[in-house]
Design a protein around this motif. Structure first.
Motif, PDB file in Angstrom:
ATOM      1  N   TYR A  55       0.823  -1.207   0.000  1.00 42.77           N
ATOM      2  CA  TYR A  55       0.000   0.000   0.000  1.00 42.77           C
ATOM      3  C   TYR A  55       0.860   1.261   0.000  1.00 42.77           C
ATOM      4  O   TYR A  55       0.535   2.246  -0.684  1.00 42.77           O
ATOM      5  CB  TYR A  55      -0.942   0.037   1.209  1.00 42.77           C
ATOM      6  CG  TYR A  55      -1.704   1.341   1.288  1.00 42.77           C
ATOM      7  CD1 TYR A  55      -2.833   1.548   0.515  1.00 42.77           C
ATOM      8  CD2 TYR A  55      -1.247   2.380   2.102  1.00 42.77           C
ATOM      9  CE1 TYR A  55      -3.509   2.758   0.548  1.00 42.77           C
ATOM     10  CE2 TYR A  55      -1.909   3.593   2.139  1.00 42.77           C
ATOM     11  CZ  TYR A  55      -3.034   3.772   1.359  1.00 42.77           C
ATOM     12  OH  TYR A  55      -3.680   4.971   1.386  1.00 42.77           O
ATOM     13  N   ALA A  63       0.592   4.448  -2.518  1.00 44.54           N
ATOM     14  CA  ALA A  63       0.224   5.771  -2.016  1.00 44.54           C
ATOM     15  C   ALA A  63       1.243   6.852  -2.358  1.00 44.54           C
ATOM     16  O   ALA A  63       0.963   8.043  -2.158  1.00 44.54           O
ATOM     17  CB  ALA A  63       0.037   5.716  -0.498  1.00 44.54           C
ATOM     18  N   MET A 123       0.199  10.116  -4.419  1.00 45.28           N
ATOM     19  CA  MET A 123      -0.637  11.040  -3.660  1.00 45.28           C
ATOM     20  C   MET A 123       0.170  11.743  -2.575  1.00 45.28           C
ATOM     21  O   MET A 123       0.074  12.968  -2.386  1.00 45.28           O
ATOM     22  CB  MET A 123      -1.822  10.297  -3.045  1.00 45.28           C
ATOM     23  CG  MET A 123      -2.676  11.140  -2.095  1.00 45.28           C
ATOM     24  SD  MET A 123      -3.379  12.617  -2.874  1.00 45.28           S
ATOM     25  CE  MET A 123      -4.714  11.907  -3.820  1.00 45.28           C
ATOM     26  N   MET A 142      -2.374  10.708   4.778  1.00 47.85           N
ATOM     27  CA  MET A 142      -3.741  10.338   4.450  1.00 47.85           C
ATOM     28  C   MET A 142      -4.426   9.812   5.706  1.00 47.85           C
ATOM     29  O   MET A 142      -3.757   9.414   6.668  1.00 47.85           O
ATOM     30  CB  MET A 142      -3.736   9.290   3.339  1.00 47.85           C
ATOM     31  CG  MET A 142      -3.087   9.797   2.057  1.00 47.85           C
ATOM     32  SD  MET A 142      -2.769   8.519   0.826  1.00 47.85           S
ATOM     33  CE  MET A 142      -4.432   8.084   0.349  1.00 47.85           C
ATOM     34  N   PHE A 186      -1.063   9.824 -12.470  1.00 48.14           N
ATOM     35  CA  PHE A 186      -1.275  10.143 -11.060  1.00 48.14           C
ATOM     36  C   PHE A 186      -0.442  11.349 -10.626  1.00 48.14           C
ATOM     37  O   PHE A 186      -0.959  12.279  -9.999  1.00 48.14           O
ATOM     38  CB  PHE A 186      -0.916   8.938 -10.181  1.00 48.14           C
ATOM     39  CG  PHE A 186      -1.956   7.851 -10.200  1.00 48.14           C
ATOM     40  CD1 PHE A 186      -3.207   8.073 -10.727  1.00 48.14           C
ATOM     41  CD2 PHE A 186      -1.681   6.592  -9.682  1.00 48.14           C
ATOM     42  CE1 PHE A 186      -4.179   7.084 -10.753  1.00 48.14           C
ATOM     43  CE2 PHE A 186      -2.625   5.582  -9.697  1.00 48.14           C
ATOM     44  CZ  PHE A 186      -3.877   5.832 -10.233  1.00 48.14           C
ATOM     45  N   PHE A 201      -2.556  14.627  -9.672  1.00 44.84           N
ATOM     46  CA  PHE A 201      -2.550  14.980  -8.250  1.00 44.84           C
ATOM     47  C   PHE A 201      -1.874  16.325  -8.014  1.00 44.84           C
ATOM     48  O   PHE A 201      -2.329  17.131  -7.197  1.00 44.84           O
ATOM     49  CB  PHE A 201      -1.865  13.885  -7.435  1.00 44.84           C
ATOM     50  CG  PHE A 201      -2.624  12.584  -7.407  1.00 44.84           C
ATOM     51  CD1 PHE A 201      -3.980  12.549  -7.673  1.00 44.84           C
ATOM     52  CD2 PHE A 201      -1.984  11.382  -7.114  1.00 44.84           C
ATOM     53  CE1 PHE A 201      -4.686  11.356  -7.655  1.00 44.84           C
ATOM     54  CE2 PHE A 201      -2.671  10.188  -7.099  1.00 44.84           C
ATOM     55  CZ  PHE A 201      -4.031  10.175  -7.368  1.00 44.84           C
ATOM     56  N   PRO A 207      -6.625  13.174   2.198  1.00 48.44           N
ATOM     57  CA  PRO A 207      -7.512  12.221   1.529  1.00 48.44           C
ATOM     58  C   PRO A 207      -7.743  10.967   2.361  1.00 48.44           C
ATOM     59  O   PRO A 207      -6.849  10.492   3.079  1.00 48.44           O
ATOM     60  CB  PRO A 207      -6.757  11.880   0.234  1.00 48.44           C
ATOM     61  CG  PRO A 207      -5.770  12.989   0.054  1.00 48.44           C
ATOM     62  CD  PRO A 207      -5.395  13.431   1.431  1.00 48.44           C
ATOM     63  N   ASP A 208      -8.945  10.421   2.252  1.00 46.96           N
ATOM     64  CA  ASP A 208      -9.281   9.165   2.913  1.00 46.96           C
ATOM     65  C   ASP A 208      -8.704   8.004   2.103  1.00 46.96           C
ATOM     66  O   ASP A 208      -8.848   7.965   0.874  1.00 46.96           O
ATOM     67  CB  ASP A 208     -10.797   9.023   3.019  1.00 46.96           C
ATOM     68  CG  ASP A 208     -11.214   7.696   3.620  1.00 46.96           C
ATOM     69  OD1 ASP A 208     -10.878   7.440   4.787  1.00 46.96           O
ATOM     70  OD2 ASP A 208     -11.849   6.903   2.903  1.00 46.96           O
ATOM     71  N   ILE A 209      -8.071   7.053   2.757  1.00 44.70           N
ATOM     72  CA  ILE A 209      -7.366   5.993   2.036  1.00 44.70           C
ATOM     73  C   ILE A 209      -8.328   5.075   1.292  1.00 44.70           C
ATOM     74  O   ILE A 209      -7.989   4.544   0.232  1.00 44.70           O
ATOM     75  CB  ILE A 209      -6.475   5.157   2.989  1.00 44.70           C
ATOM     76  CG1 ILE A 209      -7.319   4.443   4.051  1.00 44.70           C
ATOM     77  CG2 ILE A 209      -5.430   6.028   3.647  1.00 44.70           C
ATOM     78  CD1 ILE A 209      -6.504   3.466   4.902  1.00 44.70           C
ATOM     79  N   TYR A 215      -9.286   6.842  -1.839  1.00 46.21           N
ATOM     80  CA  TYR A 215      -8.098   6.879  -2.708  1.00 46.21           C
ATOM     81  C   TYR A 215      -7.910   5.550  -3.437  1.00 46.21           C
ATOM     82  O   TYR A 215      -7.674   5.529  -4.656  1.00 46.21           O
ATOM     83  CB  TYR A 215      -6.860   7.204  -1.876  1.00 46.21           C
ATOM     84  CG  TYR A 215      -5.565   7.105  -2.653  1.00 46.21           C
ATOM     85  CD1 TYR A 215      -5.233   8.054  -3.610  1.00 46.21           C
ATOM     86  CD2 TYR A 215      -4.685   6.053  -2.432  1.00 46.21           C
ATOM     87  CE1 TYR A 215      -4.046   7.968  -4.331  1.00 46.21           C
ATOM     88  CE2 TYR A 215      -3.500   5.954  -3.143  1.00 46.21           C
ATOM     89  CZ  TYR A 215      -3.181   6.913  -4.088  1.00 46.21           C
ATOM     90  OH  TYR A 215      -2.020   6.817  -4.806  1.00 46.21           O
ATOM     91  N   PHE A 230     -10.463   5.032  -6.142  1.00 49.48           N
ATOM     92  CA  PHE A 230     -10.113   5.853  -7.297  1.00 49.48           C
ATOM     93  C   PHE A 230      -8.969   5.227  -8.088  1.00 49.48           C
ATOM     94  O   PHE A 230      -9.012   5.147  -9.323  1.00 49.48           O
ATOM     95  CB  PHE A 230      -9.722   7.252  -6.814  1.00 49.48           C
ATOM     96  CG  PHE A 230      -9.104   8.109  -7.882  1.00 49.48           C
ATOM     97  CD1 PHE A 230      -9.893   8.739  -8.831  1.00 49.48           C
ATOM     98  CD2 PHE A 230      -7.731   8.287  -7.932  1.00 49.48           C
ATOM     99  CE1 PHE A 230      -9.317   9.528  -9.817  1.00 49.48           C
ATOM    100  CE2 PHE A 230      -7.153   9.067  -8.913  1.00 49.48           C
ATOM    101  CZ  PHE A 230      -7.946   9.693  -9.862  1.00 49.48           C
ATOM    102  N   VAL A 231      -7.947   4.757  -7.378  1.00 44.85           N
ATOM    103  CA  VAL A 231      -6.775   4.167  -8.034  1.00 44.85           C
ATOM    104  C   VAL A 231      -7.158   2.907  -8.814  1.00 44.85           C
ATOM    105  O   VAL A 231      -6.727   2.711  -9.956  1.00 44.85           O
ATOM    106  CB  VAL A 231      -5.689   3.841  -6.993  1.00 44.85           C
ATOM    107  CG1 VAL A 231      -4.626   2.919  -7.580  1.00 44.85           C
ATOM    108  CG2 VAL A 231      -5.042   5.125  -6.491  1.00 44.85           C
TER     109      VAL A 231
END
Length: 260
Positions: A45, A49, A52, A62, A133, A137, A152-154, A157, A160-161
């Motif tokens: 993860y 991430a 972002m 995040m 991205f 971003f 941002p909320d994970i 995110y 979206f990804v």
């Protein structure tokens, strides 16, 4: 063919379909277990991430609003990674199921199709991760008022990804789809050329639906789709020139119908 024979054939096809699905799912779960043990969901993860985090103000992280979100989101990301790694096996199982109904020269497409489909899907994801991205971003972060600290909320995110990865991965498969349409005789290169205008309009409509509501990300999805469509047409033109000789070979050699 009698009704009983037709029913037996249908059942045998269902059994084989189930077997192929189990093999594909089993491979993906096996890869998931390996990735879960090493390097682990958290490490995977953190890599996802990075685009972002690079666009956020220094020291900003995040957030996770759900109780089990810090556990479930990295697990979802690990499942996504397992699917991508298992993609060649998944594609092979799909091809092996339909191959017996194809001609010899179509069966010889198996290896090139699996390799090209996998590489193109990965190329689409890589383009999305390294180019789209970081560009999108940074573009969005530049419009944020100074009085706002983005966090941002994970879960949002990752959703979206995943949507963007699938969109760009499927987009990069356009040459494969075009080649298959020409190879199977469903369309001609001339028809594909005549549909070029509709494809361009459709590309921007699709981009507007699946990407964020900004012109930059829409343009970055629609442009590769149009260019890859042109690549598919060029390859299809070369295939059309070879098609008569291959059709003559099939007429002489007959159709192969063997299953694993």
């Amino acid at each position: 063919m009698t009704q009983d024979a037709s029913q037996d054939t249908f059942i045998s096809h269902l059994i084989e379909l189930r077997t192929r699905l189990l093999r594909a799912v089993g491979t993906m779960l096996g890869v998931f277990v390996i990735l879960f043990l090493y390097p682990g969901p958290s490490a995977i993860y953190d890599v996802l991430a990075q685009p972002m985090l690079a666009s956020l103000p220094e020291g900003t992280r995040m957030i996770a609003t759900g109780v089990i979100t810090p556990f479930m989101v990295p697990v979802k990301v690990t499942l996504l990674a397992a699917f991508v790694i298992s993609l060649p096996v998944v594609l092979y199982q799909a091809w092996a199921f339909i191959a017996p109904g194809l001609y010899r020269h179509e069966q010889r497409l198996a290896l090139p199709l699996i390799i090209s489909s996998t590489l193109l899907f990965l190329a689409g994801m890589a383009f999305c991760y390294f180019v789209v991205f970081r560009t999108v971003f940074s573009f969005i972060a530049g419009f944020a008022p100074q009085s706002i600290t983005p966090a941002p909320d994970i879960e949002a995110y990752v959703s979206f990804v995943i949507t963007m990865f699938i969109a760009f991965g499927v987009t990069f498969e356009v040459p494969v789809v075009v080649v298959l349409l020409v190879k199977t005789g469903m369309v001609t290169v001339q028809k594909l050329r005549e549909a070029r205008g509709y494809v361009i309009v459709g590309a921007f409509v699709i981009a507007a639906v699946v990407t964020p509501p900004d012109v930059l990300s829409q343009f970055m999805l629609a442009t590769p789709l149009c260019l890859l469509y042109e690549v598919g047409i060029l390859i299809g033109k070369m295939i059309e020139k070879k098609q008569p000789a291959e059709d003559s070979e099939d007429d002489a050699g007959g159709e192969v119908a063997t299953r694993d």
